[in-house]
Design an enzyme around this catalytic site. Structure first.
Site, PDB file in Angstrom:
ATOM      1  N   LYS A 141       0.927  -1.123   0.115  1.00 46.88           N
ATOM      2  CA  LYS A 141      -0.056   0.089   0.102  1.00 46.88           C
ATOM      3  C   LYS A 141       1.010   1.209  -0.154  1.00 46.88           C
ATOM      4  O   LYS A 141       0.656   2.187  -0.674  1.00 46.88           O
ATOM      5  CB  LYS A 141      -0.840   0.112   1.419  1.00 46.88           C
TER       6      LYS A 141
ATOM      7  N   ARG B 135      -9.726   0.962   9.039  1.00 46.19           N
ATOM      8  CA  ARG B 135      -9.456  -0.468   9.325  1.00 46.19           C
ATOM      9  C   ARG B 135     -10.324  -1.121  10.412  1.00 46.19           C
ATOM     10  O   ARG B 135     -10.240  -2.303  10.755  1.00 46.19           O
ATOM     11  CB  ARG B 135      -7.898  -0.358  10.252  1.00 46.19           C
TER      12      ARG B 135
ATOM     13  N   ARG C 113      11.707  -5.528   5.411  1.00 43.55           N
ATOM     14  CA  ARG C 113      11.484  -4.120   5.136  1.00 43.55           C
ATOM     15  C   ARG C 113      12.187  -3.330   6.042  1.00 43.55           C
ATOM     16  O   ARG C 113      12.534  -3.359   7.019  1.00 43.55           O
ATOM     17  CB  ARG C 113       9.993  -3.862   5.372  1.00 43.55           C
TER      18      ARG C 113
ATOM     19  N   ARG D  66      11.255  -1.189  11.221  1.00 48.00           N
ATOM     20  CA  ARG D  66       9.921  -0.815  12.329  1.00 48.00           C
ATOM     21  C   ARG D  66       9.906  -1.896  13.514  1.00 48.00           C
ATOM     22  O   ARG D  66       9.955  -3.122  13.231  1.00 48.00           O
ATOM     23  CB  ARG D  66       8.956  -0.662  11.270  1.00 48.00           C
TER      24      ARG D  66
END
Ligand code: AMP
Length: 226
Positions: A15, A90, A128, A161
């Site tokens: 996204k 969400r 990531r 993260r």
């Protein structure tokens, strides 16, 4: 009347990457609630500490907090011509709130769901890396920076993260199944849902999404002209 494009899909569906490509092509602002919350969590206040804790746990931040975040952001001038929502809504209460805001402003909601198999999601998420300074997204396997663990654009060290650890990823995917997946039925029933194949290169996926956005932009212009 403007279009609010909601990009949906589990964490790791792409996204963030697709929002950026859409923003560049169609000149729309990105409203990414995860980025806004991460920014808020950096302050030194009890509220910021609370947000930071929730983010690190992989849980969802409360609907009340999100309501304020989204209202404050969508009323800014840059959203007048529409926007791209990444990470919102969400939950069902959030979807209903968005419905209300869109109606108040006379805007349409268009939902694009990016489909990606679970094994690929896990591979994407665990590799990531993010630049804290400019929010650029890298991947150790699929999009490595030129120098290991350093941002190509500003030379800042890249970071993982806290919610991209395997345990927290599992928890976030579970929450997605429980809370967010039901929204697909909600939007599907009112014929506002497109589904796209999220496998392949970011460019492959983007061409599928851009086709939808171009078509919907024409509909928006047609409606405005009537
Ligand atoms: P994201 O960057 O979209 O993966 O979001 C990171 C984290 O921010 C999530 O795991 C949640 O803790 C929080 N968050 C972002 N958007 C929302 C939302 N719409 N509702 C509740 N929590 C959110």
């Amino acid at each position: 009347m403007s279009n609010i494009y909601v990009l949906m899909g589990p964490q790791g569906a792409g996204k963030g990457t697709q929002s950026q490509l859409l923003a560049d092509r169609f000149g729309l602002p990105i409203v990414a609630t995860g980025d806004i919350l991460r920014e808020m969590s950096r302050k030194d206040t009890p509220f910021a500490h609370h947000v930071k804790e929730v983010l690190a746990s992989g849980e969802l931040v409360s609907d009340d907090i999100l309501a304020k975040v989204i209202r404050d952001r969508l009323c800014l001038n840059d959203c007048v011509g529409g926007c791209i929502l990444d990470g919102f809504p969400r939950t069902l209460p959030q979807a209903l709130l968005l419905e209300k805001i869109a109606q108040e402003d006379g805007n349409r909601i268009v939902v694009i769901k990016i489909d990606v198999p679970r094994e690929l999601l896990l591979r994407r998420l665990s590799g990531r890396r993010i630049c804290k300074k400019c929010n650029s997204i890298y991947h150790v396997e699929f999009k490595p920076p030129k120098v290991d663990e350093v941002c190509d654009l500003d030379g800042e060290p890249l970071f993982t993260r806290p919610d991209d650890s395997i345990e927290v990823i599992q928890q976030r995917l579970q929450l997605y199944q429980e809370k967010t997946k039901p929204l697909l039925d909600y939007y599907g029933e009112s014929n506002r849902l497109y589904r796209v194949d999220g496998t392949g290169t970011p460019e492959n996926v983007f061409s599928r999404i851009a086709e939808i956005v171009a078509k919907e932009t024409n509909t928006e212009r047609g409606n405005a002209a009537q």
